[in-house]
Motif scaffolding. Structure first.
Motif, PDB file in Angstrom:
ATOM      1  N   ALA A   1      64.542  -6.728 -10.263  1.00  0.00           N
ATOM      2  CA  ALA A   1      63.078  -6.607 -10.255  1.00  0.00           C
ATOM      3  C   ALA A   1      62.480  -6.683  -8.859  1.00  0.00           C
ATOM      4  O   ALA A   1      63.003  -7.363  -7.977  1.00  0.00           O
ATOM      5  N   THR A   2      61.369  -5.974  -8.672  1.00  0.00           N
ATOM      6  CA  THR A   2      60.549  -6.112  -7.474  1.00  0.00           C
ATOM      7  C   THR A   2      59.881  -7.492  -7.512  1.00  0.00           C
ATOM      8  O   THR A   2      59.811  -8.184  -6.501  1.00  0.00           O
ATOM      9  N   VAL A   3      59.391  -7.864  -8.688  1.00  0.00           N
ATOM     10  CA  VAL A   3      58.801  -9.190  -8.891  1.00  0.00           C
ATOM     11  C   VAL A   3      59.361  -9.768 -10.190  1.00  0.00           C
ATOM     12  O   VAL A   3      59.309  -9.115 -11.231  1.00  0.00           O
ATOM     13  N   HIS A   4      59.901 -10.978 -10.103  1.00  0.00           N
ATOM     14  CA  HIS A   4      60.361 -11.680 -11.310  1.00  0.00           C
ATOM     15  C   HIS A   4      59.437 -12.868 -11.546  1.00  0.00           C
ATOM     16  O   HIS A   4      59.249 -13.692 -10.654  1.00  0.00           O
TER      17      HIS A   4
ATOM     18  N   ILE B   1      50.029 -23.318 -15.170  1.00  0.00           N
ATOM     19  CA  ILE B   1      50.393 -23.300 -16.598  1.00  0.00           C
ATOM     20  C   ILE B   1      51.786 -22.694 -16.790  1.00  0.00           C
ATOM     21  O   ILE B   1      52.621 -23.217 -17.526  1.00  0.00           O
ATOM     22  N   CYS B   2      52.006 -21.560 -16.110  1.00  0.00           N
ATOM     23  CA  CYS B   2      53.258 -20.813 -16.349  1.00  0.00           C
ATOM     24  C   CYS B   2      54.407 -21.318 -15.488  1.00  0.00           C
ATOM     25  O   CYS B   2      55.553 -20.914 -15.700  1.00  0.00           O
ATOM     26  N   GLY B   3      54.082 -22.156 -14.513  1.00  0.00           N
ATOM     27  CA  GLY B   3      55.135 -22.642 -13.627  1.00  0.00           C
ATOM     28  C   GLY B   3      55.690 -21.547 -12.733  1.00  0.00           C
ATOM     29  O   GLY B   3      56.905 -21.448 -12.525  1.00  0.00           O
ATOM     30  N   ILE B   4      54.807 -20.674 -12.239  1.00  0.00           N
ATOM     31  CA  ILE B   4      55.255 -19.600 -11.338  1.00  0.00           C
ATOM     32  C   ILE B   4      54.421 -19.640 -10.061  1.00  0.00           C
ATOM     33  O   ILE B   4      53.377 -20.297 -10.009  1.00  0.00           O
ATOM     34  N   ASP B   5      54.874 -18.921  -9.059  1.00  0.00           N
ATOM     35  CA  ASP B   5      54.165 -18.855  -7.787  1.00  0.00           C
ATOM     36  C   ASP B   5      52.935 -17.944  -7.949  1.00  0.00           C
ATOM     37  O   ASP B   5      53.086 -16.777  -8.326  1.00  0.00           O
ATOM     38  N   PRO B   6      51.714 -18.453  -7.665  1.00  0.00           N
ATOM     39  CA  PRO B   6      50.515 -17.625  -7.823  1.00  0.00           C
ATOM     40  C   PRO B   6      50.600 -16.323  -7.031  1.00  0.00           C
ATOM     41  O   PRO B   6      50.051 -15.297  -7.459  1.00  0.00           O
ATOM     42  N   ALA B   7      51.303 -16.339  -5.913  1.00  0.00           N
ATOM     43  CA  ALA B   7      51.425 -15.110  -5.105  1.00  0.00           C
ATOM     44  C   ALA B   7      52.228 -14.051  -5.871  1.00  0.00           C
ATOM     45  O   ALA B   7      51.949 -12.846  -5.766  1.00  0.00           O
ATOM     46  N   ASP B   8      53.194 -14.491  -6.653  1.00  0.00           N
ATOM     47  CA  ASP B   8      53.979 -13.539  -7.448  1.00  0.00           C
ATOM     48  C   ASP B   8      53.125 -12.922  -8.561  1.00  0.00           C
ATOM     49  O   ASP B   8      53.248 -11.738  -8.865  1.00  0.00           O
TER      50      ASP B   8
ATOM     51  N   ASP C   1      60.431 -13.246 -17.614  1.00  0.00           N
ATOM     52  CA  ASP C   1      61.501 -13.870 -18.418  1.00  0.00           C
ATOM     53  C   ASP C   1      61.889 -15.191 -17.762  1.00  0.00           C
ATOM     54  O   ASP C   1      62.116 -15.221 -16.551  1.00  0.00           O
ATOM     55  N   PRO C   2      61.979 -16.283 -18.531  1.00  0.00           N
ATOM     56  CA  PRO C   2      62.344 -17.574 -17.935  1.00  0.00           C
ATOM     57  C   PRO C   2      63.763 -17.601 -17.372  1.00  0.00           C
ATOM     58  O   PRO C   2      64.116 -18.537 -16.649  1.00  0.00           O
ATOM     59  N   ARG C   3      64.559 -16.595 -17.725  1.00  0.00           N
ATOM     60  CA  ARG C   3      65.929 -16.561 -17.204  1.00  0.00           C
ATOM     61  C   ARG C   3      66.049 -15.479 -16.137  1.00  0.00           C
ATOM     62  O   ARG C   3      65.365 -14.457 -16.201  1.00  0.00           O
ATOM     63  N   ARG C   4      66.962 -15.708 -15.203  1.00  0.00           N
ATOM     64  CA  ARG C   4      67.225 -14.668 -14.219  1.00  0.00           C
ATOM     65  C   ARG C   4      68.242 -13.702 -14.839  1.00  0.00           C
ATOM     66  O   ARG C   4      69.447 -13.774 -14.622  1.00  0.00           O
ATOM     67  N   THR C   5      67.726 -12.805 -15.634  1.00  0.00           N
ATOM     68  CA  THR C   5      68.562 -11.843 -16.347  1.00  0.00           C
ATOM     69  C   THR C   5      68.960 -10.711 -15.391  1.00  0.00           C
ATOM     70  O   THR C   5      68.491 -10.654 -14.259  1.00  0.00           O
TER      71      THR C   5
ATOM     72  N   ASP D   1      62.911   8.110  -5.775  1.00  0.00           N
ATOM     73  CA  ASP D   1      61.557   7.527  -5.725  1.00  0.00           C
ATOM     74  C   ASP D   1      61.394   6.529  -6.869  1.00  0.00           C
ATOM     75  O   ASP D   1      60.684   6.778  -7.843  1.00  0.00           O
ATOM     76  N   PRO D   2      62.092   5.397  -6.762  1.00  0.00           N
ATOM     77  CA  PRO D   2      62.170   4.471  -7.899  1.00  0.00           C
ATOM     78  C   PRO D   2      60.827   3.829  -8.253  1.00  0.00           C
ATOM     79  O   PRO D   2      60.009   3.594  -7.366  1.00  0.00           O
ATOM     80  N   PRO D   3      60.624   3.544  -9.530  1.00  0.00           N
ATOM     81  CA  PRO D   3      59.434   2.781  -9.911  1.00  0.00           C
ATOM     82  C   PRO D   3      59.588   1.321  -9.484  1.00  0.00           C
ATOM     83  O   PRO D   3      60.700   0.830  -9.343  1.00  0.00           O
ATOM     84  N   ALA D   4      58.464   0.639  -9.297  1.00  0.00           N
ATOM     85  CA  ALA D   4      58.507  -0.817  -9.121  1.00  0.00           C
ATOM     86  C   ALA D   4      58.900  -1.425 -10.459  1.00  0.00           C
ATOM     87  O   ALA D   4      58.651  -0.827 -11.507  1.00  0.00           O
ATOM     88  N   LEU D   5      59.545  -2.589 -10.424  1.00  0.00           N
ATOM     89  CA  LEU D   5      59.975  -3.230 -11.668  1.00  0.00           C
ATOM     90  C   LEU D   5      59.498  -4.681 -11.688  1.00  0.00           C
ATOM     91  O   LEU D   5      59.746  -5.431 -10.748  1.00  0.00           O
ATOM     92  N   VAL D   6      58.796  -5.040 -12.765  1.00  0.00           N
ATOM     93  CA  VAL D   6      58.348  -6.417 -12.929  1.00  0.00           C
ATOM     94  C   VAL D   6      58.996  -6.978 -14.187  1.00  0.00           C
ATOM     95  O   VAL D   6      58.985  -6.330 -15.239  1.00  0.00           O
ATOM     96  N   CYS D   7      59.593  -8.155 -14.055  1.00  0.00           N
ATOM     97  CA  CYS D   7      60.295  -8.778 -15.185  1.00  0.00           C
ATOM     98  C   CYS D   7      59.663 -10.129 -15.495  1.00  0.00           C
ATOM     99  O   CYS D   7      59.534 -10.962 -14.601  1.00  0.00           O
TER     100      CYS D   7
END
Ligand SMILES: Nc1nc2c(c(=O)[nH]1)N[C@H]1C(S)=C(S)[C@@H](COP(=O)(O)OP(=O)(O)OC[C@H]3O[C@@H](n4cnc5c(=O)[nH]c(N)nc54)[C@H](O)[C@@H]3O)O[C@H]1N2
Ligand SMILES: Nc1nc2c(c(=O)[nH]1)N[C@H]1C(S)=C(S)[C@@H](COP(=O)(O)OP(=O)(O)OC[C@H]3O[C@@H](n4cnc5c(=O)[nH]c(N)nc54)[C@H](O)[C@@H]3O)O[C@H]1N2
Ligand code: SF4
Ligand SMILES: [Mo]
Length: 779
Positions: free
Chosen positions: A249-252, A307-314, A239-243, A231-237
């Protein structure tokens, strides 16, 4: 037992997946010198790893006064036996290229070997004469996050009560000053609220600027064992790099460097709009909700996306995961602490937890992480810019307590202004008001920003530089006196990891040659300086690590980091104990703030706080007027644009950081064949887009330039965010800090080591051809 080579091919080792709420299974890792079998080991000596803040419990194997290997301790609460690459192989550096004799700079400017007495006499003569002519303020101390609690406490006493200088800080300023600052601003005092055990209970994990897979490999193994469980936890990362973390991650959220505040404001607003705020809890246990809601209101997903240069849906998806989590656990590290608006961003994470009342319960916790193995101790014991026991320099009663403990006049203890932070300390040395600088357990000639300037300060005739280190380094080369230091395994002491777990590390072998512990060096210095208490007793009056420890825990009594019931004996029987350790909690405390009473009482708090935007200090009267009285503080500020912009001469953003094999300036890991072989030199990470624009391919040499300097290294094409360049900071000969600027966060004073405008150009050979072929030959 696992194969010894595993940790190079696979830094995390085999999985032991398990379900939520069940104990993390044991897995014992061991690595011994070639040809040595476990049954040959004569003694196993109790210790813990000192190559990051995780503090994995281990035993040191000894044959005939030589370290022959390490074995993880199965019953340790931190690692359950596991060790990562540095932990498993790092001990091999202890007997390579050590400094064994003190060095003194002679009249011709050469460092020559001398005996201990000659070196210490030179130090004491200089110190005495400066003290007489210019007073205690001519002295500065710059230490580490890698010494022991006993050493920091002892140095704190010498500096504050012996010399009376406020000029004392650690490289912890570069490391986790923001962790401390964020907890002080939100909760009233330093002290990690959460516990690593929360990993077993959480249902969502948020990693903010924390590349845990490379930087605390055993902690990542612990997370992976949940991620691979039923029953894994969701993971949010974030970070500007795809580490590696981002890959799982569930959401990067690959934010543009320096925009963390906009991101946390966006997450906060989304929580509020989702109706996820626990209003009863917030009313009872916090202040500042309405102001916070007003500040974050403009941060709708579209604007934050921009501002952050990310997808608002994410962003929305991440906020939903936080809003829906039954037990969210967050970790924060250098992607926040060493970037723009550091303290405000880290406080933003505390806010998310406070708004949902998600703190002090199994699984629901904040880990404002540490990096170095003993950074926490420097903060607790007061050899950095804090007073011992999380005392408030601006509170007369706290200063009086220390004066009482040390039997000195309160006036001796500098408290007319905040203790000097590291960047200011070097500034005073540059300006000529600090003329005596003792550096221990850190290599600023590689690790500080704007290296050209730092080297100049350390080389100046006007500053007498004393350095203790185990190896010759870029910094010892610039010193006036060098003391060879005893390393981990060669002395006894305690240290505390990122989740308040204290370990005892016992001496396993003798230090080489004339090497001595930092404790012995400082005690010898103090004896010769003849510092005294009011009643005429030598100050400090203790001699051994255990005596120093007893004095330190006495000083912690009644404070948030109370360890008054902790003893070496107790630590010999429990593998890792989390403070507070008191008569009421004799075997430690898993989580802070379980009763939702925070350290914000005006008479008790460690700081009255700051304006997060400007760093202006809140006065005692202003703090009292808040009537926080045990309630946490919700604080938010607007995002301000990070310095630098794409239309200048330096259009790319440089971020710097770590790789899994190396520790900092490589004085240890560079001497371990397994580790050095896998990462022998620096590189420059570019996105495919940027590489194309610059006209280089993988392996080509590039020159990275900033207003401060330049370095050259081969290119790696990675999934780093376009417009962003990553360089590891480990390599003295191609040091990332040739490029970084002198700039720091207004609250924590932590330097912005991850935010420099740079340009990247191909390096061409004199014949005008690209150096790709030459690079290929190197590899
Ligand atoms: N292998 C190894 N492990 C170590 C150490 C080591 O030297 N080597 N050192 C130890 C110490 S002292 C420390 S402090 C820790 C540090 O541990 P971490 O903080 O995990 O390591 P870093 O690589 O410094 O930075 C983490 C991430 O921040 C990201 N980042 C950069 N800028 C930003 C930004 O603006 N926003 C966000 N959200 N992310 C950004 C980088 O891409 C990077 O992946 O590691 C500890 N562990
Ligand atoms: N650009 C950039 N710069 C950075 C960072 C970054 O991410 N980017 N990270 C920053 C961070 S988080 C950190 S923690 C710093 C680390 O920077 P430093 O502390 O300068 O790095 P280390 O190489 O760990 O240096 C520690 C020194 O202490 C010595 N030593 C080890 N144990 C002992 C001991 O017991 N006694 C004595 N006397 N000496 C000992 C080691 O040999 C080594 O020379 O770098 C900071 N600088
Ligand atoms: S995770 Fe950190 S403490 Fe544990 S073995 Fe690795 S370097 Fe050492
Ligand atoms: Mo650090």
């Amino acid at each position: 037992m696992t194969d010894q080579d595993d940790r190079i091919r696979d830094p995390w080792g085999p999985r032991t997946p398990h379900a939520a709420g069940t104990a993390w299974p044991e897995r014992v890792d061991q690595h011994l010198r070639d040809g040595v079998r476990a049954e040959d080991v004569q003694r196993w000596v109790r210790s813990a790893c000192v190559l990051c803040s995780n503090g994995c419990g281990l035993d040191i194997g000894v044959i005939d006064d030589e370290i022959v290997g390490v074995r993880g301790r199965a019953d340790d609460r931190v690692n359950r036996g596991r060790l990562g690459p540095k932990g498993l192989y790092g001990w091999k550096a202890t007997d390579r290229d050590r400094l064994t004799k003190p060095l003194l700079r002679d009249d011709d400017g050469h460092l020559v070997e001398v005996d201990h007495d000659t070196a210490m006499r030179a130090v004491v003569e200089r110190s005495r004469s400066l003290l007489e002519r210019r007073g205690g303020l001519s002295h500065g101390f710059y230490t580490s996050g890698q010494l022991m609690a006993e050493e920091y406490y002892t140095l704190g006493v010498i500096g504050k009560a012996g010399l009376g200088t406020p000029h004392m800080d650690g490289n912890t300023r570069l490391c986790t000053a923001t962790a401390a600052a964020s907890m002080k601003e939100s909760f009233g005092a330093d002290g990690q609220p959460g516990s690593y055990d929360d990993i077993e209970h959480c249902d969502a994990l948020f990693l903010f600027g924390h590349n845990v897979a490379e930087t605390q490999t055993v902690l990542w193994a612990r997370m992976l064992d949940r991620l691979d469980g039923p029953d894994p936890p969701a993971l949010v990362c974030v970070d500007p790099r795809r580490t590696e973390v981002a890959r799982r991650a569930t959401v990067h959220l690959p934010v543009r460097p320096g925009t963390n505040v906009a991101l946390v404001n966006g997450l906060t607003r989304a929580l509020i709009h989702r109706g996820a705020v626990d209003h009863d809890w917030v009313r009872a246990h916090t202040i500042g909700h309405d102001e916070l809601a007003a500040v974050v209101e403009p941060y709708d997903p579209a604007r934050v996306g921009e501002i952050c240069g990310i997808d608002p849906a994410d962003l929305q998806a991440a906020a939903d995961l936080f809003a829906d989590a039954r037990a969210p656990l967050s970790t924060v590290l250098q992607g926040f602490y060493q970037s723009h608006q550091a303290t405000a961003a880290a406080v933003g994470v505390n806010n998310l937890h406070l708004l949902r009342g998600m703190i002090g319960r199994p699984g629901a916790g904040v880990l404002q992480m540490n990096g170095q193995p003993t950074a926490q101790n420097n903060r607790e014991c007061g050899a950095d810019g804090d007073l011992p026991g999380f005392r408030n320099w601006d509170n007369e009663a706290h200063v009086d307590e220390l004066a009482e403990l040390w039997d000195v006049d309160p006036i001796t203890i500098p408290h007319w202004s905040p203790p000097t932070h590291a960047m200011q300390l070097f500034r005073y040395a540059e300006q000529g008001s600090i003329n005596f600088l003792w550096i221990a357990g850190t290599n600023p000639a590689v690790s500080m920003p704007d290296l050209g300037r730092i080297r100049k300060i350390l080389s100046s005739e006007d500053v007498f530089v004393v350095v203790s280190d185990a190896y010759p380094t870029e910094t010892t080369a610039l010193a006036d006196v060098v003391f060879p230091a005893a390393l981990w395994g060669e002395r006894t002491g305690t240290f505390t990891n990122a989740d308040r777990t204290v370990h005892l590390s016992e001496q396993a072998v003798d230090p080489p040659g004339e090497a001595r512990s930092d404790l012995d060096l400082w005690l010898d210095y103090a004896r010769r300086m003849d510092f005294r208490t009011r009643s005429g007793r030598p100050l400090p009056w203790w001699r051994t690590p255990e005596e120093a420890f007893t004095e330190w825990v006495r000083a912690s009594r009644g404070r948030p980091c109370d360890q008054s019931a902790l003893t070496y004996e107790l630590l010999r029987h429990h593998s890792g104990i989390q403070w507070p350790v008191t008569e009421e909690a004799p075997t430690g405390t898993a989580r802070l703030y379980t009763d939702a009473v925070f350290t914000t009482d005006t008479d008790r708090c460690e700081t009255y706080g700051h304006d997060l935007l400007t760093g202006a200090t809140v006065t005692r009267e202003q703090h009292r007027a808040l009537r926080a009285d045990g309630r946490a503080l919700l604080k938010a500020v607007e995002h301000t644009p990070p310095p630098g912009s794409p239309d200048t001469d330096f259009p790319l953003r440089l971020i710097t950081g770590r790789t899994v094999q190396h520790f900092h300036t490589r004085t240890k890991t560079g001497r371990v064949p397994e580790l050095e072989r896998s990462a022998p030199r620096a590189w420059v990470e570019l996105s495919a887009d940027d590489a194309g624009r610059i006209g280089v391919v993988a392996g080509d040499a590039v020159r990275v330039s900033s207003p401060r300097g330049c370095i050259e290294a081969p290119v790696r094409i990675t999934e780093v965010r376009p417009g962003t360049v990553f360089v590891p900071f480990h390599y003295g000969e191609q040091a990332a800090n040739e490029l970084t600027l002198t700039a720091w966060d207004p609250v924590s004073k932590q330097p912005q080591l991850k935010l420099t405008g740079v340009r990247v150009d191909p390096v061409t050979t004199p014949a005008g051809t690209s150096t790709a072929q030459q690079e290929a030959a190197w590899d």
